[in-house]
Design a protein around this motif. Sequence first.
Motif, short mmCIF file in Angstrom:
data_model
loop_
_atom_site.label_atom_id
_atom_site.label_comp_id
_atom_site.label_asym_id
_atom_site.label_seq_id
_atom_site.Cartn_x
_atom_site.Cartn_y
_atom_site.Cartn_z
N TYR A 1 -5.16 1.36 -13.58
CA TYR A 1 -3.81 2.10 -14.57
C TYR A 1 -3.64 2.88 -14.02
CZ TYR A 1 -7.56 0.35 -17.58
OH TYR A 1 -8.51 -1.17 -18.34
N SER A 2 -3.87 3.81 -13.48
CA SER A 2 -2.42 4.35 -12.69
C SER A 2 -2.00 3.95 -10.82
CB SER A 2 -3.31 6.46 -12.34
OG SER A 2 -4.16 6.66 -13.43
N TRP A 3 -3.31 3.50 -9.91
CA TRP A 3 -1.99 2.89 -9.29
C TRP A 3 -1.90 2.03 -8.88
CZ3 TRP A 3 -7.26 5.14 -5.67
CH2 TRP A 3 -6.94 6.90 -5.75
N GLU A 4 -1.94 1.32 -10.46
CA GLU A 4 -1.41 -0.21 -10.71
C GLU A 4 -1.73 -1.33 -9.11
OE1 GLU A 4 3.00 -0.17 -10.36
OE2 GLU A 4 2.79 0.83 -12.81
N LEU B 1 -12.66 2.21 -10.62
CA LEU B 1 -11.71 1.11 -10.11
C LEU B 1 -10.93 0.82 -11.79
CD1 LEU B 1 -13.49 -1.45 -7.37
CD2 LEU B 1 -11.86 1.07 -6.96
N ARG B 2 -11.72 0.59 -12.79
CA ARG B 2 -10.51 -0.34 -13.30
C ARG B 2 -9.82 1.22 -14.23
NH1 ARG B 2 -14.57 -1.40 -17.13
NH2 ARG B 2 -14.56 -3.16 -16.21
N ILE C 1 0.87 -1.52 -0.03
CA ILE C 1 0.47 0.04 0.24
C ILE C 1 0.69 1.33 0.04
CG2 ILE C 1 -1.83 0.86 1.28
CD1 ILE C 1 -3.11 -1.63 2.32
N PRO C 2 0.94 1.95 -0.90
CA PRO C 2 1.42 3.28 -1.10
C PRO C 2 1.05 4.69 -0.09
CG PRO C 2 0.54 2.65 -3.01
CD PRO C 2 -0.09 2.09 -2.07
N SER C 3 1.77 4.77 0.55
CA SER C 3 2.06 5.84 1.25
C SER C 3 1.11 7.47 1.33
CB SER C 3 3.38 6.51 2.65
OG SER C 3 4.76 6.89 1.24
N SER C 4 1.77 7.35 -0.22
CA SER C 4 1.00 8.16 0.05
C SER C 4 0.76 8.79 -1.05
CB SER C 4 1.93 9.87 -0.04
OG SER C 4 3.13 10.02 -0.88
N LEU C 5 -0.55 8.89 -2.48
CA LEU C 5 -1.34 8.91 -3.41
C LEU C 5 -2.50 9.59 -3.76
CD1 LEU C 5 -0.09 6.93 -6.01
CD2 LEU C 5 -1.94 5.24 -5.57
N VAL C 6 -1.85 10.58 -4.70
CA VAL C 6 -3.31 11.48 -4.80
C VAL C 6 -3.89 10.95 -6.04
CG1 VAL C 6 -2.42 12.84 -4.08
CG2 VAL C 6 -1.30 12.99 -5.81
N PHE C 7 -5.35 11.26 -6.53
CA PHE C 7 -5.52 10.91 -7.81
C PHE C 7 -6.58 12.17 -8.31
CE2 PHE C 7 -8.70 9.08 -11.44
CZ PHE C 7 -7.83 8.66 -12.02
N PHE D 1 -2.77 -4.29 -4.37
CA PHE D 1 -1.41 -3.17 -4.25
C PHE D 1 -0.48 -3.95 -4.75
CE2 PHE D 1 -3.70 0.23 -2.15
CZ PHE D 1 -3.74 1.22 -3.92
N LYS D 2 0.33 -4.00 -6.37
CA LYS D 2 1.60 -4.85 -7.14
C LYS D 2 2.82 -4.42 -6.21
CE LYS D 2 -1.67 -5.01 -11.12
NZ LYS D 2 -1.61 -5.26 -12.16
#
Length: 364
Positions: free
Chosen positions: A346-349, A341-342, A322-328, A363-364
Amino acid sequence: MDISEYKVEDFVLDPDFKKWVLNPDRETNIIWEKCLEDYPEKVDQVKVAREILINLNVKTRKLQTADKEGLWRAISGKLEEEAPGVGPAAKTVPIGIQGTIRRIEKRVYISRQNHWAAKVASVALLVFALGAAFSLYFDKPLGEEKQLKPEVMVHATSPGVKSSLTLSDGTKVILNSGSKLSYVKNFSSGEREVFLEGEAFFDVYRDEARPFRVYTGEVVTTVLGTSFNVSTRDGEMISVALVSGKVSVKSSRSDTGEMLLEKGEMALVSTNDFSMKKKVFSEEQVIGWTKGMIVFDRTPMQEAFAILENWYGVEIVLAGNIPSSLVFSGKFKEETLANILRGLSYSWEFDYTIRDDQVKIHFK
């Protein structure tokens, strides 16, 4: 004599009653008159029993003319001599059963009329008393007398469900999912006040005599007629975004006074220190939800997932790296959760699975 349980057949079979009907004398008349005075409700049954006995007697015994005349005199006449031991002022007691029945029937009739009149009078008195009590109850100021408990209306939406309603004053409200709106029915206090938990959009009917107030915790938003959005979604901020008209925003826990908003301005009130600040906002981003639109603008991952949970009524479980910080950033209008979700994956992998009301994201 107790005749409270007597039926018609009991009267017919009673020898004393039979004697009173067929061969009345002073003694039997006194006895049965007393019985009917004690139990006037039996007079109708007595009349039926009398008719039966007379008909039976006519069939079984043919009276002589002298007997008929004597019986008629006994039934129709009144005893003129005084009863033993009774002074001259005592009233005369009639001997005929018909006379007694007529007298008791008259008494019952008068009693029923009086009873009915009493009931009518009682109802009238009750209506008058209730009217007086109602008037006194509501004419007194608050605090002087205990007021009637007002009826509180509550509209609540579950996660994944939005609701539209029109209040009694004409104000229209769109309630976002997972929110609750409470208010006194018909604004009976004379004040237009509502209490909000969650998020709602208001299109307020203009009434200069009665300002419209929205309470969100310690924050009060006051308007006359305008449209605006109020949100308590962020646990740290309460936001009031003005779409049209003017509003004032005030915190009861702040010394900064009230903040006046113009169209396109938003007030942000901290739930920690109740400080207030003003900024402009994107109408599409703030009230897009009222048109079925989700708008992310550099929205942190946790906040974005919280919005999706509430919007679709699901629980999102995170796993993997799980990323510690991620924005969209992105815009979705009336899209399914799977499509959103699809697009995010694509952006959050990440991979995702949707099963009933639970979403697992890895999360990958």
